[in-house]
Design a protein around this motif. Structure first.
Motif, short mmCIF file in Angstrom:
data_model
loop_
_atom_site.label_atom_id
_atom_site.label_comp_id
_atom_site.label_asym_id
_atom_site.label_seq_id
_atom_site.Cartn_x
_atom_site.Cartn_y
_atom_site.Cartn_z
N ILE A 172 0.81 -1.21 0.00
CA ILE A 172 0.00 0.00 0.00
C ILE A 172 0.85 1.27 0.00
CG2 ILE A 172 -1.59 1.35 1.45
CD1 ILE A 172 -2.95 -1.28 2.19
N THR A 173 2.00 1.22 0.68
CA THR A 173 2.83 2.42 0.85
C THR A 173 3.95 2.54 -0.19
OG1 THR A 173 4.29 1.25 2.41
CG2 THR A 173 2.40 2.45 3.34
N GLU A 174 4.14 1.52 -0.98
CA GLU A 174 5.31 1.47 -1.87
C GLU A 174 5.41 2.68 -2.80
OE1 GLU A 174 7.42 -1.70 -4.96
OE2 GLU A 174 5.28 -1.86 -4.52
N THR A 175 4.31 3.05 -3.44
CA THR A 175 4.34 4.12 -4.43
C THR A 175 4.78 5.45 -3.84
OG1 THR A 175 2.60 3.07 -5.76
CG2 THR A 175 2.96 5.43 -6.09
N ARG A 176 4.17 5.83 -2.72
CA ARG A 176 4.51 7.14 -2.14
C ARG A 176 5.91 7.14 -1.52
NH1 ARG A 176 1.88 10.74 2.65
NH2 ARG A 176 2.48 12.77 1.79
N ILE A 177 6.30 6.04 -0.93
CA ILE A 177 7.64 5.96 -0.34
C ILE A 177 8.71 6.06 -1.43
CG2 ILE A 177 9.27 4.43 0.84
CD1 ILE A 177 6.89 3.43 2.51
N ASN A 178 8.52 5.34 -2.53
CA ASN A 178 9.47 5.42 -3.64
C ASN A 178 9.53 6.82 -4.21
OD1 ASN A 178 10.09 2.73 -3.39
ND2 ASN A 178 8.77 2.05 -5.04
N SER A 179 8.37 7.47 -4.31
CA SER A 179 8.33 8.84 -4.82
C SER A 179 9.08 9.79 -3.90
CB SER A 179 6.87 9.29 -4.97
OG SER A 179 6.79 10.64 -5.40
N ALA A 180 8.93 9.60 -2.58
CA ALA A 180 9.63 10.45 -1.61
C ALA A 180 11.14 10.30 -1.73
CB ALA A 180 9.17 10.10 -0.19
N ARG A 181 11.60 9.07 -1.89
CA ARG A 181 13.04 8.85 -2.04
C ARG A 181 13.56 9.50 -3.33
NH1 ARG A 181 17.15 5.38 0.01
NH2 ARG A 181 18.80 5.09 -1.54
N LEU A 182 12.80 9.35 -4.40
CA LEU A 182 13.21 9.95 -5.67
C LEU A 182 13.29 11.48 -5.58
CD1 LEU A 182 11.21 7.78 -8.24
CD2 LEU A 182 13.70 7.85 -7.94
N THR A 183 12.39 12.07 -4.78
CA THR A 183 12.43 13.53 -4.58
C THR A 183 13.74 13.94 -3.94
OG1 THR A 183 10.01 13.72 -4.36
CG2 THR A 183 11.35 15.45 -3.35
N ILE A 184 14.13 13.25 -2.88
CA ILE A 184 15.39 13.57 -2.21
C ILE A 184 16.57 13.31 -3.13
CG2 ILE A 184 16.89 13.06 -0.24
CD1 ILE A 184 14.28 14.42 0.55
N GLU A 185 16.56 12.19 -3.82
CA GLU A 185 17.65 11.86 -4.75
C GLU A 185 17.81 12.93 -5.83
OE1 GLU A 185 16.57 8.00 -6.17
OE2 GLU A 185 17.78 6.95 -4.65
N ASP A 186 16.68 13.41 -6.35
CA ASP A 186 16.71 14.41 -7.42
C ASP A 186 17.39 15.70 -6.96
OD1 ASP A 186 15.90 15.48 -10.06
OD2 ASP A 186 14.60 16.77 -8.85
N TYR A 187 17.06 16.16 -5.75
CA TYR A 187 17.66 17.41 -5.27
C TYR A 187 19.13 17.21 -4.90
CZ TYR A 187 13.24 19.84 -5.39
OH TYR A 187 12.08 20.44 -5.83
N LEU A 188 19.50 16.03 -4.46
CA LEU A 188 20.91 15.76 -4.19
C LEU A 188 21.72 15.79 -5.49
CD1 LEU A 188 20.69 12.87 -1.56
CD2 LEU A 188 21.52 15.20 -1.17
N ILE A 189 21.14 15.26 -6.56
CA ILE A 189 21.81 15.29 -7.87
C ILE A 189 21.95 16.73 -8.35
CG2 ILE A 189 21.55 14.69 -10.32
CD1 ILE A 189 20.23 12.08 -9.39
N GLN A 190 20.86 17.50 -8.21
CA GLN A 190 20.90 18.90 -8.63
C GLN A 190 22.00 19.67 -7.89
OE1 GLN A 190 17.22 21.19 -8.98
NE2 GLN A 190 16.04 19.26 -8.99
N TYR A 191 22.10 19.41 -6.59
CA TYR A 191 23.12 20.14 -5.82
C TYR A 191 24.52 19.68 -6.19
CZ TYR A 191 25.57 22.54 -2.12
OH TYR A 191 26.43 23.38 -1.45
#
Length: 303
Positions: free
Chosen positions: A225-244
């Motif tokens: 049930i939680t997989e989609t939102r949890i994966n999305s949250a991790r991708l959000t953090i990963e994306d900003y780390l890459i940008q920085y």
């Protein structure tokens, strides 16, 4: 600007800043909360599973000791019962905490909070209604809280196993654990609606294995049930780390998201979330636990 939102290494020094919008900061904050909740989900399950393993380990250790020392005097048996009572209580209490808290934690990490709560409550109720061991183990938690320890009697059966020719092969030792109905119902707080379902002696070993199996099924449903939102949250953090990292010579260690309204930055590290992922990989689903047992019997190949 004093109202600026930005990413920067959370340390002293001339580190570059990456400006972000207020909405982006809020998205980062939300992602961090979701991942924190996701870790809590796995930690709750890991605690319950670890207490169950501790119980099984203690049973195996005590069985091996009794097999060799044959010490069946009153003091030794009392100490064994007291030790196993503690292990059983720890497991039951952690299991009950899991089943009580997991729905609210999981719902926060799901894409649709209300829908997740409804689905998980329905699934948990199904486990309770269709599995007598689950139902009794949950009731034993209240018995522990109001009355006392649940391991009332233990037995130490042993017997010879036989080969295909009917000859004695191995002398097998065991420890059986029971709660007694007559003592459970002496507690006025014990659930009246399940008294008629109680056997005269409730097998705690079977109950524990069945209970952890049910909890494992709940955990599998929670993960789905939680997989989609949890994966999305991790991708959000990963994306900003890459940008920085693109403006900081490829380095994104200890990056913080800063807001004019917060004294401390939100740290974007994912090392702690890797712990969650490893727990999920290690603590696999074991729905058929009541059909499993550990043995130290000699392998057929060596006989």
């Amino acid at each position: 600007m004093t109202d600026q939102y930005f990413l920067k290494v959370a340390a002293l020094g001339p580190h570059p800043k990456l400006e972000i919008t207020q909405l982006e900061f809020q998205n980062i904050a939300e992602a961090r909360k979701v991942l924190t909740g996701a870790l809590s989900i796995e930690e709750k399950y890991d605690l319950t599973l670890s207490n169950y393993i501790d119980l099984e380990k203690e049973l195996l250790s005590l069985t091996a000791e009794l097999m060799i020392k044959f010490n069946f005097d009153y003091d030794n048996l009392y100490n064994i019962r007291a030790l196993l009572n503690r292990k059983i209580a720890n497991f039951i209490l952690s299991g009950k905490i899991y089943t009580e808290q997991i729905i609210s934690t999981a719902a926060f990490c799901a894409s649709d909070c209300s829908e997740a709560k409804t689905e998980l409550k329905k699934f948990r109720s199904k486990k309770y209604d269709t599995n007598l061991d689950y139902k009794i183990m949950e009731a034993l938690r209240n018995y522990i809280a109001h009355y006392g320890m649940v391991l009332h009697t233990l037995s130490l059966p042993s017997h010879w196993t036989k080969d295909s020719n009917g000859n004695a092969k191995e002398l097998e030792f065991n420890i059986d654990l029971f709660s007694e109905k007559k003592l459970l119902i002496a507690d006025s707080e014990f659930k009246k609606e399940i008294i008629h379902e109680l056997p005269e002696k409730f097998d705690l070993k079977k109950g524990a294995r069945s209970y952890i199996g049910c909890i494992s099924e709940i955990q599998a449903t929670v993960r789905k049930i939680t997989e989609t939102r949890i994966n999305s949250a991790r991708l959000t953090i990963e994306d900003y780390l890459i940008q920085y990292s693109l403006i900081n010579n490829g380095d994104s260690f200890a990056v913080g998201a800063y807001s004019p309204n917060e004294k401390k930055p939100i740290i974007l590290s994912l090392e702690w979330d890797n712990v969650r992922i490893n727990l999920a990989k290690t603590n696999i689903s074991i729905p058929n636990m009541f059909r499993r047992y550990a043995t130290n019997s000699l392998s057929t190949k060596t006989q």
